[in-house]
Design a protein around this motif. Structure first.
Motif: not given
Length: 159
Positions: A1-27
């Motif tokens: 989930g990523g912060a969008a103002g006062d709430h989170l937005t949720y989306r599934a990602i392909n963890s096989c191609i997502r670089l670890a540093h790109s989720v910094d600051g995300m739930a």
């Protein structure tokens, strides 16, 4: 989930191609994190079981996480899941054995099960601390953390 103002937005990602540093600051949740601490399945997981939405299990984690995003973005906001919405939100997931009907049935059924919600205010506060401090989660939260566990899920209501 990523912060969008006062709430989170949720989306599934392909963890096989997502670089670890790109989720910094995300739930970040995995399929193992969404069940309650006592082991009670999340409504997404329970709907998949009740609708027989898994056969070999290879694709199940991807479908469950896509359904989790759909649940948080729609069910917890009081919006119904239509067949068309489920088809669109699950379009990146492939299944070779079960077929899509029971998975789409699970998407529509999950809103009728006992609710579970993410404690977003608490989670957003922790995400802001991580973002603004420039320090790692160990320094801010006092714990070693690689993802946000089920203790931030409240099995009582959607909000």
């Amino acid at each position: 989930g990523g912060a969008a103002g006062d709430h989170l937005t949720y989306r599934a990602i392909n963890s096989c191609i997502r670089l670890a540093h790109s989720v910094d600051g995300m739930a970040l949740w995995t399929v193992e994190d969404i069940a309650a601490q006592d082991g009670t399945p999340h409504p997404v997981q329970e709907a998949m079981v009740q609708c027989h939405g898994s056969q070999c299990g290879f694709c199940t984690p991807g479908f469950v996480m896509s359904l989790f995003g759909m649940y948080q973005n729609h069910v917890c906001q009081g919006k119904a899941i239509t067949r068309e919405l489920a088809q669109e939100d699950l379009s990146g997931n492939l299944c070779r054995c079960t077929g899509y009907r029971p998975i789409l049935d699970a998407a529509q059924q999950m809103g009728s099960l006992p609710p579970a919600r993410v404690n977003e205010p608490d989670l957003l506060q922790k995400l802001k601390l991580l973002t603004h401090s420039g320090q790692g989660p160990e320094a801010i939260l006092g714990i070693k953390i690689s993802l946000f566990p089920s203790k931030w899920l409240d099995q009582t209501e959607c909000g």
